[in-house]
Design a protein around this motif. Sequence first.
Motif, PDB file in Angstrom:
ATOM      1  N   ARG A 141      34.525  60.810  34.237  1.00  0.00           N
ATOM      2  CA  ARG A 141      35.622  60.192  35.017  1.00  0.00           C
ATOM      3  C   ARG A 141      35.961  58.843  34.460  1.00  0.00           C
ATOM      4  NH1 ARG A 141      38.124  60.600  41.041  1.00  0.00           N
ATOM      5  NH2 ARG A 141      40.055  59.558  40.684  1.00  0.00           N
ATOM      6  N   LEU A 142      37.200  58.418  33.697  1.00  0.00           N
ATOM      7  CA  LEU A 142      37.481  57.005  33.204  1.00  0.00           C
ATOM      8  C   LEU A 142      38.639  56.877  34.040  1.00  0.00           C
ATOM      9  CD1 LEU A 142      36.974  54.983  31.177  1.00  0.00           C
ATOM     10  CD2 LEU A 142      38.168  56.394  29.331  1.00  0.00           C
ATOM     11  N   GLY A 143      38.680  55.683  34.340  1.00  0.00           N
ATOM     12  CA  GLY A 143      39.828  55.332  35.312  1.00  0.00           C
ATOM     13  C   GLY A 143      40.014  53.763  34.960  1.00  0.00           C
ATOM     14  N   PHE A 144      41.222  53.581  35.584  1.00  0.00           N
ATOM     15  CA  PHE A 144      41.617  51.952  35.729  1.00  0.00           C
ATOM     16  C   PHE A 144      42.251  51.912  37.131  1.00  0.00           C
ATOM     17  CE2 PHE A 144      41.995  52.823  31.225  1.00  0.00           C
ATOM     18  CZ  PHE A 144      41.166  52.252  30.636  1.00  0.00           C
ATOM     19  N   ARG A 145      42.031  50.891  37.829  1.00  0.00           N
ATOM     20  CA  ARG A 145      42.558  50.551  39.104  1.00  0.00           C
ATOM     21  C   ARG A 145      42.979  48.931  39.285  1.00  0.00           C
ATOM     22  NH1 ARG A 145      43.315  52.255  43.880  1.00  0.00           N
ATOM     23  NH2 ARG A 145      43.013  50.859  45.518  1.00  0.00           N
ATOM     24  N   GLY A 146      43.983  49.034  40.151  1.00  0.00           N
ATOM     25  CA  GLY A 146      44.397  47.615  40.384  1.00  0.00           C
ATOM     26  C   GLY A 146      44.611  47.637  41.995  1.00  0.00           C
ATOM     27  N   ASP A 147      44.061  46.600  42.371  1.00  0.00           N
ATOM     28  CA  ASP A 147      44.195  46.104  43.728  1.00  0.00           C
ATOM     29  C   ASP A 147      45.110  45.075  43.975  1.00  0.00           C
ATOM     30  OD1 ASP A 147      42.512  48.327  45.136  1.00  0.00           O
ATOM     31  OD2 ASP A 147      40.814  46.907  44.680  1.00  0.00           O
ATOM     32  N   ASN A 148      45.842  44.971  45.331  1.00  0.00           N
ATOM     33  CA  ASN A 148      46.733  44.101  45.639  1.00  0.00           C
ATOM     34  C   ASN A 148      47.521  43.650  44.285  1.00  0.00           C
ATOM     35  OD1 ASN A 148      47.860  42.043  47.247  1.00  0.00           O
ATOM     36  ND2 ASN A 148      46.424  40.348  46.622  1.00  0.00           N
ATOM     37  N   LEU A 149      48.388  44.609  44.223  1.00  0.00           N
ATOM     38  CA  LEU A 149      49.237  44.502  42.703  1.00  0.00           C
ATOM     39  C   LEU A 149      50.578  43.688  43.132  1.00  0.00           C
ATOM     40  CD1 LEU A 149      49.092  48.485  41.719  1.00  0.00           C
ATOM     41  CD2 LEU A 149      47.872  46.574  40.855  1.00  0.00           C
ATOM     42  N   THR A 150      50.787  43.704  44.313  1.00  0.00           N
ATOM     43  CA  THR A 150      52.210  42.602  44.577  1.00  0.00           C
ATOM     44  C   THR A 150      51.542  41.297  44.748  1.00  0.00           C
ATOM     45  OG1 THR A 150      51.615  42.939  47.012  1.00  0.00           O
ATOM     46  CG2 THR A 150      53.221  44.408  46.044  1.00  0.00           C
ATOM     47  N   GLY A 151      50.211  40.774  44.440  1.00  0.00           N
ATOM     48  CA  GLY A 151      49.876  39.640  44.517  1.00  0.00           C
ATOM     49  C   GLY A 151      49.846  38.951  46.019  1.00  0.00           C
ATOM     50  N   ASN A 152      50.019  39.601  47.060  1.00  0.00           N
ATOM     51  CA  ASN A 152      49.924  39.069  48.375  1.00  0.00           C
ATOM     52  C   ASN A 152      48.508  38.109  48.592  1.00  0.00           C
ATOM     53  OD1 ASN A 152      49.948  38.682  51.182  1.00  0.00           O
ATOM     54  ND2 ASN A 152      49.809  40.828  51.691  1.00  0.00           N
ATOM     55  N   GLN A 153      48.786  37.090  48.855  1.00  0.00           N
ATOM     56  CA  GLN A 153      47.614  35.919  49.123  1.00  0.00           C
ATOM     57  C   GLN A 153      47.238  35.773  50.387  1.00  0.00           C
ATOM     58  OE1 GLN A 153      47.550  32.166  47.087  1.00  0.00           O
ATOM     59  NE2 GLN A 153      45.700  32.742  45.980  1.00  0.00           N
ATOM     60  N   HIS A 154      46.273  35.987  51.009  1.00  0.00           N
ATOM     61  CA  HIS A 154      45.878  35.976  52.452  1.00  0.00           C
ATOM     62  C   HIS A 154      44.491  35.578  52.406  1.00  0.00           C
ATOM     63  CE1 HIS A 154      44.948  39.895  51.153  1.00  0.00           C
ATOM     64  NE2 HIS A 154      44.013  40.064  51.913  1.00  0.00           N
ATOM     65  N   PRO A 155      44.029  34.710  53.464  1.00  0.00           N
ATOM     66  CA  PRO A 155      42.751  34.391  53.690  1.00  0.00           C
ATOM     67  C   PRO A 155      41.562  35.439  54.102  1.00  0.00           C
ATOM     68  CG  PRO A 155      44.305  33.110  55.378  1.00  0.00           C
ATOM     69  CD  PRO A 155      44.994  34.261  54.455  1.00  0.00           C
TER      70      PRO A 155
END
Length: 170
Positions: free
Chosen positions: A140-154
């Motif tokens: 399984r070869l994959g690409f993943r992105g988290d927090n794609l909207t760039g929401n910055q939080h502590p």
Amino acid sequence: QVNAYYMDGYNQQLTVFPPGKSTGRMMTNAGRSRSIGTEAQLSIYGEHFSTQFSYSLCDARFVRYFDGNNDYSGNSVPFIPKNTFYAGADWRIPVSANSVVLHADMRGCGPISWNESSTLREPAHLTIGGGISWTTDRIRLGFRGDNLTGNQHPVFYFKSVGNEFFALSK
């Protein structure tokens, strides 16, 4: 699946920071704390589509905590989110003997109290993620992105040399 819980804690260890311009951390014991909550999870699977949902509600409070100067009884226990939420979906597209899987998800968290006095609080926030993968019987070869909207939080709070700092999400 739904679960409920009640936890009663005695002498819960907490990290505290020295007063003034000192550095480092110390440990202290809160006399008593309790957590009441519920968790729910639902998964739905189809031939080419699956989805997962989960939600947790937690009320974690000091029942008895006096540090010698301040009484924090009744305040929220720091670093424990009141709510957490997850919703995700996968869509599998057959390609000959292999498949391409598209994934999307949303995660939520908060509010969170960052200190014993509950004066530093972060409101609830959501982040969106997604990915694509190519799957065979063995790889399984994959690409993943988290927090794609760039929401910055502590994501973490600490105090050093009399100053307060928040580590922010990426």
